[in-house]
Motif scaffolding. Sequence first.
Motif, mmCIF file in Angstrom:
data_model
loop_
_atom_site.group_PDB
_atom_site.id
_atom_site.type_symbol
_atom_site.label_atom_id
_atom_site.label_comp_id
_atom_site.label_asym_id
_atom_site.label_seq_id
_atom_site.Cartn_x
_atom_site.Cartn_y
_atom_site.Cartn_z
ATOM 1 N N LEU A 238 22.530 -29.433 7.394
ATOM 2 C CA LEU A 238 23.037 -28.599 6.806
ATOM 3 C C LEU A 238 24.613 -28.656 6.484
ATOM 4 C CD1 LEU A 238 20.936 -25.523 7.849
ATOM 5 C CD2 LEU A 238 20.429 -26.787 5.683
ATOM 6 N N LEU A 239 25.215 -29.670 7.362
ATOM 7 C CA LEU A 239 26.489 -29.596 7.643
ATOM 8 C C LEU A 239 27.254 -30.050 6.314
ATOM 9 C CD1 LEU A 239 28.224 -29.297 10.374
ATOM 10 C CD2 LEU A 239 28.452 -31.753 10.383
ATOM 11 N N HIS A 240 28.473 -29.653 5.954
ATOM 12 C CA HIS A 240 29.392 -30.264 5.213
ATOM 13 C C HIS A 240 30.685 -30.560 5.664
ATOM 14 C CE1 HIS A 240 26.881 -29.194 1.542
ATOM 15 N NE2 HIS A 240 26.423 -28.269 2.109
ATOM 16 N N SER B 238 34.088 -21.719 9.980
ATOM 17 C CA SER B 238 34.447 -22.994 9.831
ATOM 18 C C SER B 238 34.754 -23.772 11.178
ATOM 19 C CB SER B 238 35.844 -23.266 9.213
ATOM 20 O OG SER B 238 36.826 -22.621 9.720
ATOM 21 N N GLY B 239 34.853 -24.900 11.374
ATOM 22 C CA GLY B 239 34.801 -25.408 12.913
ATOM 23 C C GLY B 239 35.248 -26.828 12.967
ATOM 24 N N THR B 240 34.889 -27.687 13.936
ATOM 25 C CA THR B 240 35.128 -29.031 14.312
ATOM 26 C C THR B 240 33.926 -29.414 15.074
ATOM 27 O OG1 THR B 240 37.592 -28.724 14.001
ATOM 28 C CG2 THR B 240 36.665 -30.636 14.966
ATOM 29 N N VAL B 241 33.461 -30.506 14.500
ATOM 30 C CA VAL B 241 32.246 -30.978 15.220
ATOM 31 C C VAL B 241 32.702 -31.498 16.795
ATOM 32 C CG1 VAL B 241 30.388 -32.842 15.402
ATOM 33 C CG2 VAL B 241 30.915 -31.773 13.160
ATOM 34 N N GLU B 242 31.812 -31.008 17.828
ATOM 35 C CA GLU B 242 32.370 -31.598 19.173
ATOM 36 C C GLU B 242 31.238 -32.374 19.681
ATOM 37 O OE1 GLU B 242 33.072 -28.474 22.597
ATOM 38 O OE2 GLU B 242 34.842 -28.413 21.367
ATOM 39 N N ALA B 243 30.137 -32.259 19.310
ATOM 40 C CA ALA B 243 28.956 -33.116 19.901
ATOM 41 C C ALA B 243 28.044 -33.268 19.002
ATOM 42 C CB ALA B 243 28.704 -32.683 21.375
ATOM 43 N N PRO C 91 31.710 -36.438 15.391
ATOM 44 C CA PRO C 91 32.664 -35.820 16.278
ATOM 45 C C PRO C 91 34.047 -35.896 16.094
ATOM 46 C CG PRO C 91 31.093 -36.504 17.665
ATOM 47 C CD PRO C 91 30.976 -37.052 16.251
ATOM 48 N N GLY C 92 34.862 -34.530 15.854
ATOM 49 C CA GLY C 92 36.207 -34.495 15.416
ATOM 50 C C GLY C 92 36.326 -34.090 13.954
ATOM 51 N N ARG C 93 35.367 -34.176 13.275
ATOM 52 C CA ARG C 93 35.493 -33.764 11.633
ATOM 53 C C ARG C 93 35.395 -32.432 11.634
ATOM 54 N NH1 ARG C 93 33.820 -37.296 7.878
ATOM 55 N NH2 ARG C 93 34.587 -35.891 6.526
ATOM 56 N N PRO C 94 36.139 -31.712 10.888
ATOM 57 C CA PRO C 94 36.328 -30.293 10.259
ATOM 58 C C PRO C 94 35.037 -30.081 9.519
ATOM 59 C CG PRO C 94 37.837 -31.246 9.206
ATOM 60 C CD PRO C 94 37.666 -32.359 10.092
ATOM 61 N N CYS C 95 34.552 -28.992 9.297
ATOM 62 C CA CYS C 95 33.306 -28.882 8.831
ATOM 63 C C CYS C 95 32.951 -27.122 8.494
ATOM 64 C CB CYS C 95 31.933 -29.268 9.444
ATOM 65 S SG CYS C 95 31.533 -28.598 11.068
ATOM 66 N N VAL C 96 31.893 -27.257 7.645
ATOM 67 C CA VAL C 96 31.362 -26.086 7.742
ATOM 68 C C VAL C 96 29.775 -26.331 7.460
ATOM 69 C CG1 VAL C 96 32.927 -24.389 6.287
ATOM 70 C CG2 VAL C 96 31.480 -25.904 4.919
ATOM 71 N N ALA C 97 28.916 -25.409 7.245
ATOM 72 C CA ALA C 97 27.504 -25.470 7.423
ATOM 73 C C ALA C 97 26.684 -24.648 6.523
ATOM 74 C CB ALA C 97 26.681 -25.531 8.639
ATOM 75 N N ALA D 106 40.894 -20.601 5.218
ATOM 76 C CA ALA D 106 40.279 -20.793 3.761
ATOM 77 C C ALA D 106 38.826 -21.381 4.072
ATOM 78 C CB ALA D 106 41.018 -21.833 3.039
ATOM 79 N N ALA D 107 38.572 -22.267 4.745
ATOM 80 C CA ALA D 107 37.368 -22.892 4.918
ATOM 81 C C ALA D 107 36.100 -21.986 5.470
ATOM 82 C CB ALA D 107 37.548 -24.202 5.994
ATOM 83 N N ALA D 108 36.627 -20.866 6.368
ATOM 84 C CA ALA D 108 35.631 -19.977 6.724
ATOM 85 C C ALA D 108 35.196 -19.171 5.606
ATOM 86 C CB ALA D 108 36.442 -18.866 7.924
ATOM 87 N N LEU D 109 35.768 -19.048 4.462
ATOM 88 C CA LEU D 109 35.413 -18.342 3.533
ATOM 89 C C LEU D 109 34.446 -19.312 2.333
ATOM 90 C CD1 LEU D 109 38.200 -15.835 2.686
ATOM 91 C CD2 LEU D 109 36.384 -15.787 4.258
ATOM 92 N N LEU D 110 34.107 -20.574 2.846
ATOM 93 C CA LEU D 110 33.371 -21.307 2.029
ATOM 94 C C LEU D 110 32.045 -20.674 1.766
ATOM 95 C CD1 LEU D 110 34.455 -25.042 2.780
ATOM 96 C CD2 LEU D 110 34.459 -23.863 0.594
ATOM 97 N N GLU D 111 31.357 -19.777 2.598
ATOM 98 C CA GLU D 111 30.197 -19.221 2.194
ATOM 99 C C GLU D 111 30.148 -18.187 1.264
ATOM 100 O OE1 GLU D 111 26.673 -16.552 2.768
ATOM 101 O OE2 GLU D 111 28.540 -15.945 2.774
ATOM 102 N N PRO D 112 30.965 -17.311 1.347
ATOM 103 C CA PRO D 112 31.050 -16.419 -0.022
ATOM 104 C C PRO D 112 31.371 -17.320 -1.156
ATOM 105 C CG PRO D 112 33.002 -15.949 1.256
ATOM 106 C CD PRO D 112 31.816 -16.710 1.956
#
Length: 340
Positions: A135-137, A69-74, A84-90, A147-153
């Motif tokens: 592919l971004l969500h 999981s992370g945050t869009v930077e650019a 930019p600034g949005r938390p996300c997964v992909a 928690a968001a880092a486990l959205l892939e499984p």
Amino acid sequence: MTAALSRAIVVDRPGAHRLVERELPPPGPGEVLVRVAAAGIYMSDRELYEGRRAPGYVRYPVVPGHEWSGTVEAVGAGVDPSLPGRPCVAEGFRSCGTCERCRYGETSLCTAGYAETGFTEPGAFADHVVVPARLLHPLPDGVDPRAAALLEPAAVVAAAVRAGRPRPGERIAVVGAGTLGLLAVQWLAASSPAELTVVDPRAERAVRALAFGATRALTPGEADGGTGHFDLVVETAGAPATAASSCLLARRGGRVVLTGMFTAGATGIDPVHLSVSQLEVRSVFGASSAAWADAVRALALGLLDPAPLVTHTFPLERFGEALALVGGGDPATGKVLLRP
């Protein structure tokens, strides 16, 4: 002006890794640059490191990391400038979006050739990762990055639930109490089953499932008495015998969904039993875009909370130590995360 730098774990070849510092990778047209908040380590990452992943499913040297999981930077050209600034997964699979299977919505079955973040494309065991914006969500503000880092499984579990079609009042079994199994228990508990049984030889793991919504936990030996009992069986273990044993747990006319990744030599499913019992057997490989959307929605609504699965967190500098814990057999080890 000094260029901004970003660190990454690079696996040059099986058994050899290094922490490198490089120029911040810029997003190209249609891409986003994401600052990684957390990245999960899975058994497939250990297989990659040890050289046990099939040659067509890895490309060395590689930056691993497909659960993150992370945050869009650019953003690159042609991408929504409000991101930019949005938390996300992909999504990990780099599906083409144009082949027949993609057009049917089956993006995990893309026929354009295998490409996946963290295996053939640079992944998230790094400060930053670049991914296609399509592919971004995006996630809600304030979401727990662990928690968001486990959205892939969780998306794989969403695909299994889609295939299994649970209905209220059914008797459901989940085979395996690892990450996939416990997420499946959480998700399936929301379908109001009459019974939700978890089967796992590791008593500590199975008992943990009770806190996630299971009504009982059994060892495989204890579950033998439930042969032909369950309306739906969701297999998550990928152990040599669990595909065959899961089919034996299902009632006649029942449904079985296989989500575990099996290796060569696994016990085959008895075709006579399959035919006479008129079972519906489905398999899941990865997750489609729709399953990803389901998982993101479930997290946002609070139906799914993977955070309690996390037991260990390490910085990038301790990648080797973190990797050794995964699959090490310690029942106290749950999900292991890297936090850049």
